[in-house]
Design a protein around this motif. Structure first.
Motif, PDB file in Angstrom:
ATOM      1  N   ARG A 137       0.831  -1.211   0.000  1.00 15.11           N
ATOM      2  CA  ARG A 137       0.000   0.000   0.000  1.00 15.11           C
ATOM      3  C   ARG A 137       0.868   1.266   0.000  1.00 15.11           C
ATOM      4  NH1 ARG A 137      -5.139   0.275   1.646  1.00 15.11           N
ATOM      5  NH2 ARG A 137      -4.918  -1.706   2.755  1.00 15.11           N
ATOM      6  N   GLU A 194      -6.558   2.315  -4.465  1.00 13.43           N
ATOM      7  CA  GLU A 194      -7.377   1.099  -4.458  1.00 13.43           C
ATOM      8  C   GLU A 194      -7.801   0.706  -5.870  1.00 13.43           C
ATOM      9  OE1 GLU A 194     -10.489   1.970  -1.710  1.00 13.43           O
ATOM     10  OE2 GLU A 194      -9.229   1.580   0.062  1.00 13.43           O
ATOM     11  N   LEU A 215      -2.184  -5.676  -0.269  1.00 17.16           N
ATOM     12  CA  LEU A 215      -1.810  -4.304   0.062  1.00 17.16           C
ATOM     13  C   LEU A 215      -1.068  -4.169   1.391  1.00 17.16           C
ATOM     14  CD1 LEU A 215      -4.937  -2.286  -1.159  1.00 17.16           C
ATOM     15  CD2 LEU A 215      -2.607  -2.219  -2.085  1.00 17.16           C
TER      16      LEU A 215
END
Length: 354
Positions: free
Chosen positions: A93, A115, A127
């Motif tokens: 992420r 996302e 992520l």
């Protein structure tokens, strides 16, 4: 998405010129692959587009504006390198989101964009993992995601699959091609692997010694090579090259029947007759070569056979279940519309076929 134009691009390092005034127009949303041997100038061209090197002469235009004097961050491009260059201490992420570190977007919009990119790359469930918990292909997708999240005008890929094993390379080729079909961004992809170029590109740019030798769709450069270099570089195995002379409107090899040519050539002109292994087969029907099988390479449905002929060694394709034996004498034939004729001195194509 954006168009890209190179105009008479020159790059010199000290007294050595590595790009000799190359020009190219890339259409909006096109996937263009630069391919050529090491030292041909393809990576230098990519670095000039990215702004990592200064041009010696010529112009680079992105989205209709000349960007020669703009910093890399001002060019609205994103680059994916051969090395993943992802941070081992950050999660997926944070690695992908790092591409937005200087963006002025609101936090919610940054999260939404991250996302969306993760979903496109099928990495939503990964992520919160660290790079050490990912496969090589997944790490490369993280690097691509970090570039994608910025929504650049042009993606630049510098041999991004070189560090992957054969199976992962095949998988990532497919994933990058699917990605392009989904998002439609303009992509410039550099590789030395002609298989990558043939399978991924809308158009291929073939370079040698700082010059562009041919630009075309994969089928065009394969079936209608502009010269012997392109003919030998594109395709595996390489095209067979047979030296012969023109006599009375026909090409004469060291032995075998005459081959009538449908092009106007000077009497006695030395030419090179090219034929791809895929188009050359053992056959008793109108053969023009005869020789002895020296090596066999089984490929499953087909077998490549290396045949020693009076005109030199050639590679042909035989049936995979019943190939000729080593030491066996075979006669080889090819459809006349699959033969290529090149000038023996310049290497330039004299016709798309003979």
């Amino acid at each position: 998405m954006a168009s890209l134009v190179l105009r008479n691009l020159v790059k010199t390092f000290d007294k050595t010129t590595v790009l000799h005034g190359i020009s190219l127009e890339v259409e909006d949303g096109e996937f263009v692959v630069f391919v050529g041997p090491s030292g041909c100038g393809k990576s230098t061209t990519l670095r000039l587009i990215a702004g990592l090197e200064e041009t010696t002469a010529g112009e680079i235009e992105i989205e209709g504006r000349v960007v020669n004097h703009l910093e890399p961050k001002e060019r609205n491009i994103a680059m994916v390198f051969q090395n993943y260059a992802i941070y081992p201490h950050m999660t997926v992420r944070k690695n992908i989101g790092f591409g937005l570190r200087t963006s002025k977007l609101a936090k919610a919009e940054k999260t939404a964009r991250l996302e969306d990119v993760a979903a496109i790359l099928e990495m939503t469930e990964l992520l919160d993992r660290k790079p050490s918990q990912l496969s090589g292909g997944q790490r490369q997708r993280v690097a691509i995601g970090r570039a994608m999240v910025r929504d650049p005008a042009v993606f630049l890929f510098d041999e991004p699959l070189s560090n992957l094993d054969a199976q992962l390379r095949t998988q990532m080729r497919l994933e990058i091609k699917k990605l392009h079909q989904r998002v439609g961004n303009t992509i410039i992809f550099v590789t030395h692997d002609q298989v990558e170029a043939m399978t991924m590109a809308d158009r291929i740019v073939i370079m040698k010694d700082g010059h562009i030798l041919q630009v075309g769709k994969p089928a065009d450069v394969y079936h209608r090579p502009a010269n012997t270099f392109v003919a030998g570089f594109i395709g595996a195995p390489s095209m067979n090259m047979l030296h012969c002379r023109v006599d009375g409107g026909v090409a004469r090899l060291a032995s075998g029947p005459d081959i009538r040519l449908d092009i106007d050539l000077s009497q006695g002109q030395p030419v090179i007759l090219g034929v791809r292994p895929d188009d050359l087969h053992p056959s008793g029907e109108n053969p023009f070569l005869e020789g002895t099988v020296t090596v066999r390479e089984p490929l499953g449905p087909d077998t490549l056979i290396y045949v020693d002929t009076p005109s030199g060694e050639v590679i042909a394709k035989a049936d995979g279940q019943h190939p000729p034996d080593i030491g066996e004498t075979v006669q080889l034939s090819a459809s006349r519309d699959r033969l290529h004729v090149f000038d023996a001195e310049t290497g330039k194509s004299l016709a798309s076929n003979a």
